[in-house]
Design a protein around this motif. Structure first.
Motif: not given
Length: 203
Positions: A62, A65, A69, A107-108, A111, A125, A128
């Motif tokens: 978390s 992520a 962003r 990270e991606m 997620v 997600w 995002l």
């Protein structure tokens, strides 16, 4: 992050070792198969060291992520400086997304995988993606005011473009591919061309 973590030099080194180890484990095993013990072993630390900084591997993800962003948003700002052509803006915007995805690959992937089985991360997600969909949809509306892409649904077009960006990044960088072999310029050019031609056309 766990608020009990202390900002000492040694603490920062331990945190860096833990995060670096987690990225390596994710690249080998994927997020879902990864355990806190895997991370600790890879880092050469105890599991207790991990819990000094994060309550769980989900908390680690978390935190990562959210960093993705912020970084993607900051990088994309360059695309909106005055004097850019439509093509230049899309090229820069695409590159911002691609390079952030590349640099935040663990990270991606994490997620994306966790969103399939965890409602909280599924919502994250979606949030995002929606943020980027909103931005792309607005560019479609502005383009339509200039006579481009008449009759196109801005929201659906934005959703399709964002889905293309995310899936292409995943396929090219994470889906059993060695990311070091991927040509960044070719990847960005491919996505930007599809994005540009999806919007800037006239009957």
């Amino acid at each position: 992050m766990n608020t009990q973590a202390k900002p000492t030099v040694r603490g920062r080194e331990t945190l860096a070792a833990i995060e670096s180890a987690a990225r390596r484990v994710i690249s080998r095993k994927g997020y879902l198969a990864m355990t806190v013990a895997d991370i600790a072993n890879e880092a050469g630390r105890s599991t207790a060291s991990f819990y000094n900084y994060y309550d769980s591997k989900e908390a680690l993800l978390s935190h990562w992520a959210e960093q993705f962003r912020v970084e993607a948003r900051e990088r994309a700002l360059e695309a909106f400086t005055h004097g850019r052509t439509n093509r230049e803006r899309i090229e820069l915007w695409t590159r911002a997304h691609w390079m952030t995805y590349r640099e935040r690959l663990a990270e991606m992937v994490g997620v994306f995988q966790l969103a399939m089985v965890n409602d909280t991360f599924a919502a994250f997600w979606q949030e995002l993606c929606d943020e980027l969909v909103d931005a792309v949809s607005e560019t479609v509306r502005r383009a339509q005011k200039e006579g481009y892409c008449p009759g196109v649904n801005p929201r659906m077009t934005g959703s399709a473009i964002v889905a293309m960006l995310n899936q292409f990044c995943y396929d090219q960088l994470a889906n059993g591919v060695d990311p070091e072999t991927v040509d960044d310029d070719a990847a960005v050019s491919t996505m930007a061309s599809i994005w540009y031609r999806s919007i800037y056309w006239k009957d």
